[in-house]
Scaffold this motif. Structure first.
Motif, PDB file in Angstrom:
ATOM      1  N   GLY A  30       0.942  -1.181   0.167  1.00 44.12           N
ATOM      2  CA  GLY A  30       0.029   0.123  -0.046  1.00 44.12           C
ATOM      3  C   GLY A  30       0.833   1.118  -0.043  1.00 44.12           C
ATOM      4  N   PRO A  31       0.889   2.004   0.923  1.00 39.47           N
ATOM      5  CA  PRO A  31       1.654   3.458   1.000  1.00 39.47           C
ATOM      6  C   PRO A  31       2.747   3.289   1.604  1.00 39.47           C
ATOM      7  N   PHE A  32       3.248   2.111   2.052  1.00 39.32           N
ATOM      8  CA  PHE A  32       4.841   1.827   2.340  1.00 39.32           C
ATOM      9  C   PHE A  32       5.564   1.232   1.209  1.00 39.32           C
ATOM     10  N   GLU A  49      11.005  -4.871   7.121  1.00 37.95           N
ATOM     11  CA  GLU A  49      10.873  -3.099   7.084  1.00 37.95           C
ATOM     12  C   GLU A  49       9.415  -2.867   6.609  1.00 37.95           C
ATOM     13  N   ILE A  50       8.773  -3.331   5.919  1.00 33.61           N
ATOM     14  CA  ILE A  50       7.405  -3.224   5.843  1.00 33.61           C
ATOM     15  C   ILE A  50       6.585  -3.664   6.972  1.00 33.61           C
ATOM     16  N   GLU A  51       7.093  -4.836   7.590  1.00 29.47           N
ATOM     17  CA  GLU A  51       6.431  -5.035   8.951  1.00 29.47           C
ATOM     18  C   GLU A  51       6.513  -4.151   9.960  1.00 29.47           C
ATOM     19  N   GLN A  52       7.892  -3.573   9.925  1.00 32.96           N
ATOM     20  CA  GLN A  52       8.177  -2.574  11.135  1.00 32.96           C
ATOM     21  C   GLN A  52       7.414  -1.135  10.721  1.00 32.96           C
ATOM     22  N   ALA A  53       7.002  -0.939   9.429  1.00 32.98           N
ATOM     23  CA  ALA A  53       6.508   0.270   9.235  1.00 32.98           C
ATOM     24  C   ALA A  53       4.698   0.103   9.775  1.00 32.98           C
TER      25      ALA A  53
END
Length: 281
Positions: A258-260, A267-271
């Protein structure tokens, strides 16, 4: 001339985003690596308020930059950092989300035309968690010129160079070194923008009909993807508006949710955790 080879000509796809805003999605989705460093290009163009009135309520971004270029209409930006801006015809908003921005983009009109573009430009791994930045660039501060063939050139980013014509744009960025040019060709004109070798080059015809590289007729609503070496030639027998975007590929992994947009799933999971925990930026 050694003309850049045309790799593909493709139409945009109808899409809906935000709270139901109708768009033409020109870039986005599967195969996004082919457009590196660009992640998405949306065109919004309608005179029907129902297509845009719900706008884009608060939502997050991380890992890239958004560039919004208004042709017509009024759109208000607000974000959690306290930035507020009003985009009107000819204005540009350049937002570097980096480690995180939560913002809204809402129409400040209830009728009339709303036309423009939003482009997503990737950030290198070393800059994805940098401090976010926001800049409004009014129409009057965006350099423009007319060529000998009366082509109007709006130089948003990078540099326009054609023979003796040379104009630095409103924005210069490191790493991706983007070029964003609005080329407005009158009937019977041509233009030959010079681009650095190695830059990925894309043309989006948003109005009229253009002839690209002397061989390809391109109607409004279509994107042309070009090779990264050689010259560029755009003609128009009946007049055209062409958005030229070019940039230096990052050649880094692209992982989007999506927006990440980051470089790894971790890094996505952290976001996502940061957003849920309220420690997003």
């Amino acid at each position: 001339m050694n003309l850049r080879r045309i790799l593909a000509v493709q139409p945009g796809q109808p899409a809906s985003d935000g709270a139901g805003v109708r768009l033409n999605r020109v870039i986005g989705g599967a195969g996004i690596e082919r457009f590196d460093p660009f992640l998405m290009l949306d065109e919004f163009s309608t005179e029907n308020a129902d297509d845009y009135i719900a706008g884009f309520p608060p939502h997050p971004h991380r890992g890239f930059e958004t560039i919004t270029y208004m042709l017509e209409g009024r759109m208000r930006h607000e974000d959690h950092l306290g930035n507020v801006g009003l985009l009107q015809g000819g204005d540009v908003q350049w937002m570097t989300a980096a480690r995180g921005i939560i913002h809204s983009e809402m129409p400040e009109q209830e009728q009339g035309a709303m036309r423009g573009f939003q482009l997503w430009l990737n950030l290198p791994a070393e800059s994805k968690m940098a401090d976010p930045e926001y800049r409004d660039i009014p129409n009057a501060q965006i350099p423009r010129l007319r060529t000998e063939q009366n082509v109007e050139v709006v130089v948003i980013a990078g540099t326009f160079k054609e023979g003796e014509n040379h104009q630095l744009g409103a924005v210069q960025r490191p790493h991706t070194e983007p070029y964003i040019l609005d080329l407005r060709l009158p009937a019977g004109s041509s233009v030959r923008p010079e681009l650095p070798a190695g830059h990925r080059a894309l043309l989006y015809v948003y109005q009229g009909v253009a002839q690209v590289q002397q061989s390809q007729e391109v109607k409004a609503g279509r994107l042309v993807r070009l090779d990264d070496q050689g010259d560029l030639l755009i003609d128009s027998t009946e007049g055209a508006g062409v958005l030229l975007i070019a940039g230096k590929p990052l050649h880094e992994p692209i992982v989007q949710y999506g927006p990440f947009v980051m470089n790894s799933r971790e890094e996505i999971e952290q976001a996502l955790r940061d957003f849920r925990d309220g420690s997003f930026a």
